[in-house]
Scaffold this active site. Structure first.
Site, PDB file in Angstrom:
ATOM      1  CD  GLU A  69      -5.289  -0.858   6.745  1.00 46.83           C
ATOM      2  OE1 GLU A  69      -4.295  -0.097   6.663  1.00 46.83           O
ATOM      3  OE2 GLU A  69      -5.547  -1.741   5.916  1.00 46.83           O
ATOM      4  CD  GLU A  71      -4.762   1.243   2.575  1.00 40.72           C
ATOM      5  OE1 GLU A  71      -3.694   1.133   1.948  1.00 40.72           O
ATOM      6  OE2 GLU A  71      -4.818   1.502   3.781  1.00 40.72           O
TER       7      GLU A  71
END
Ligand code: IFM
Length: 473
Positions: free
Chosen positions: A352, A163
Site C-alpha cells: 500500500e 496492518e
C-alpha cells in the site's frame, strides 16, 4: 528509471471498504458493521453497507483494471462472508464470489494477491472476546485453511494480516477503529493473538504444499527523533518498537524485541498471554514481506504523554497532503534499506501507498489529480532508489484502486486512482490511474513534466477532518 523485469505493478482494496452487499448471500456481521452503526464512530455515520457495490460490479471493475493496464490486484476476503459466525462450515455463496473474482482476474491476466484479514472480524467472535481471546487465533487458522482449499491452486500470493498495528492498537488502545477499546494491555494482547494466528495460517499453507507465497503486510511508520538528545532518541526507539518491531520481529525473527518486552511489562504488567511455543509458531518462515507505507513520525520525549513521547506528524516546511500527512518519499527508501539490514534479504512488495486528494469532476468532465500522480511518481522513484541500493523489492500496489469507505472518515477521504460517484456508482479513472497503468505496462518511470506540480510546504487545504489515526500517543 527502469524497473526489474517482472516487477508487479498493481492496486489494492479491502472487502469492507468496497464490497457493500453487507447483508447478502449469508454474510454475517463484522465488527466494522457494528462499529459503524454506533453513533459517533464514523464521519456522517457512514458505513460499508453499500460502499462501491463491488460485490455486484466486480466484473466491470476487473475489466477496468485490465483496460488501464494493471498487472496485479490486491483484495481482501471478508471472513464473515465465508464463516458468518467465524466458525464452522463455509458459506458456499461467499466462496463462489471470491472464486468468480479470481477467475475474472486470471482471465484478464491480472495476478491476484489475497489478504485474509483486513479488519472485518466476525462479530460473533468479538462477542467471545475477539482478538483478546486466544481461541480467535485457532478460528483464523481454520478460516485460512478453508480459503487455501478453495483458492490455493490459483492464487499465487497470500497475506495473512493487513496492518496488525492498526487492528490491535487503533482498535484496542486508541479506540478509533473497531472494536473501539482504549486499553494498552488489550492492544498488546490482541496483537499477540493476531501474530499467533498468522503463524497458524502459515502452518496450514505449508501443510498443503501449495505453490504460491505467503506473508504479512504491516504498516510501517519510520520514526525519527526531533532532536539528537538521549531522551528523544530513546523515545524514538520506543515508537519504533511500538509501531514496527513488535510486528516485524516475531514474524521475521521468531522473537519479541527485548527492549519492548521490558517496556510493555513496565507499562501493563506481566505479559502472561505469551505462551511457550507461540514465538516459534509466529516465526514460521514467510515467503515475502508486504510493506504499507504512507508517512514517518517525528518523536519528542514527553513524560506527560501516555506513551512517554509526543508525535509530530507535521514538521515545518515539509509538504503535506490535504489531510496533513507529510509527503516524505525518501523515508520509504530509508525504511527499505533498514529492513534489509535488520531482517535480511526477504522479498518485499509495497502492498500500500497512496494519498488523499480533494478530487472533483472538472469542467471537462474528467478528474485530474496531479498531486496524486506526483506522490505516486515520487514513491515509485524512492523504491527504485532502494532497488539500486540492493533492496529486494518485487512489486508495488497503490492504495487504492478506487475511492472507498475510509474507515472512521467514512466517504470524506478519496484515496482512489478511480473516482467513484457514490450516488450512481459510476467509475471514472483519474489521471493517476492512467499514469499507474502506463507504468505497469512499460516498467519505466517517466520524469515529471516540468516543475511546480507539488503542493506548498505545509499546505493544509481543503475541508477534511483532522488526522486522528495513529498520532494520538
Ligand atoms: O484505507 C486504508 C487501508 O484500509 C489500510 N491502510 C491505509 C489506508 C488509507 O488510510
Amino acid at each position: 528509471m527502469r524497473f526489474p523485469d517482472g516487477f508487479l505493478w498493481g492496486a489494492a482494496t479491502a472487502a469492507y471498504q468496497i464490497e457493500g452487499a453487507a447483508h447478502e448471500d449469508g454474510r454475517g456481521d463484522s465488527i466494522w458493521d457494528r462499529f459503524s452503526r454506533t453513533p459517533g464512530n464514523t464521519v456522517n455515520g457512514d458505513s460499508g453497507d453499500v460502499a462501491c457495490d463491488h460485490y455486484h460490479r466486480f466484473e466491470s471493475d476487473v475489466d477496468l483494471m485490465a483496460d488501464l493496464g494493471l498487472k496485479g490486484y490486491r483484495f481482501s476476503v471478508a471472513w464473515p462472508r465465508i464463516q458468518p459466525t467465524g466458525r464452522g462450515v463455509a458459506n458456499q455463496k461467499g466462496l463462489d464470489f471470491y472464486r468468480r473474482l479470481v477467475d475474472r482476474l486470471l482471465m484478464r491476466s491480472i495476478t491476484p494477491m489475497v489478504t485474509l484479514y483486513h479488519w472485518d472480524l466476525p462479530q460473533a467472535l468479538q462477542d467471545e472476546g475477539g482478538w483478546c481471546n486466544r481461541d480467535t487465533a485457532e478460528r483464523f487458522g481454520e478460516y485460512a485453511a478453508i480459503m487455501f482449499d478453495a483458492l490455493g491452486d490459483t492464487v499465487p500470493f497470500w497475506i495473512t494480516h493487513n496492518e496488525p498495528w492498526c487492528a490491535s492498537m487503533l482498535g484496542h488502545f486508541r479506540g478509533v477503529h473497531a472494536p473501539g477499546f482504549k486499553d494498552l494491555r488489550l492492544g498488546i494482547m490482541s496483537a499477540h493473538h493476531m501474530m499467533l494466528s498468522h503463524g497458524r495460517a502459515v502452518a496450514e499453507y505449508r501443510r498443503r504444499g501449495l505453490p504460491g507465497q505467503i506473508g504479512m503486510a504491516p504498516n510501517l511508520l519510520p520514526a525519527y527523533p526531533l532532536t539528537d538528545s538521549p531522551a528523544d532518541r530513546d523515545a524514538t526507539r520506543l515508537s519504533d518498537g511500538f509501531t514496527n518491531r513488535w510486528y516485524l520481529d516475531p514474524v521475521l525473527k521468531g522473537s519479541y524485541p527485548a527492549d519492548m518486552l521490558a517496556d510493555y511489562t513496565r507499562m501493563v504488567g506481566e505479559l502472561d498471554f505469551i505462551r511457550p511455543g507461540d514465538l516459534e509458531a509466529m516465526g514460521a518462515p514467510a515467503d515475502f514481506l508486504g510493506v504499507n507505507y504512507y508517512r514517518r513520525r517525528t518523536i519528542e520525549a514527553d513524560p506527560t504523554m501516555d506513551m512517554g513521547y509526543r508525535v509530530h506528524d507535521r514538521m515545518p516546511g515539509v509538504p503535506t497532503t490535504v489531510t496533513g500527512s507529510e509527503i516524505v518519499p525518501h523515508c520509504l527508501t530509508e525504511l527499505l534499506v533498514r529492513l534489509k539490514a535488520d531482517y535480511g534479504d526477504i522479498p518485499i512488495y509495497i502492498t500500500e501507498n497512496g494519498r488523499v486528494c480533494k478530487d472533483e469532476i472538472g469542467p471537462d468532465g474528467e478528474v485530474h489529480d496531479p498531486e496524486r500522480v506526483e506522490f505516486l511518481r515520487a514513491h515509485a522513484g524512492a523504491v527504485h532508489d532502494a532497488i539500486a541500493a540492493g533492496c529486494n523489492v518485487k512489486g508495488f500496489f497503490a492504495w487504492s484502486f478506487m475511492d472507498n469507505f475510509e474507515w472512521a472518515f467514512g466517504y470524506t477521504q478519496r484515496f482512489g486512482m478511480v473516482y467513484v460517484d457514490y450516488e450512481t456508482q459510476r467509475r471514472m479513472p483519474k489521471d493517476s490511474a492512467r499514469f499507474w497503468g502506463r507504468l505497469a505496462q512499460t516498467n519505466l518511470l517517466e520524469a515529471a513534466e516540468g516543475a511546480g506540480s507539488s503542493e506548498a510546504p505545509g499546505a493544509l487545504t481543503g475541508t477534511q477532518p483532522a488526522l486522528v489515526t495513529d498520532s494520538e500517543e
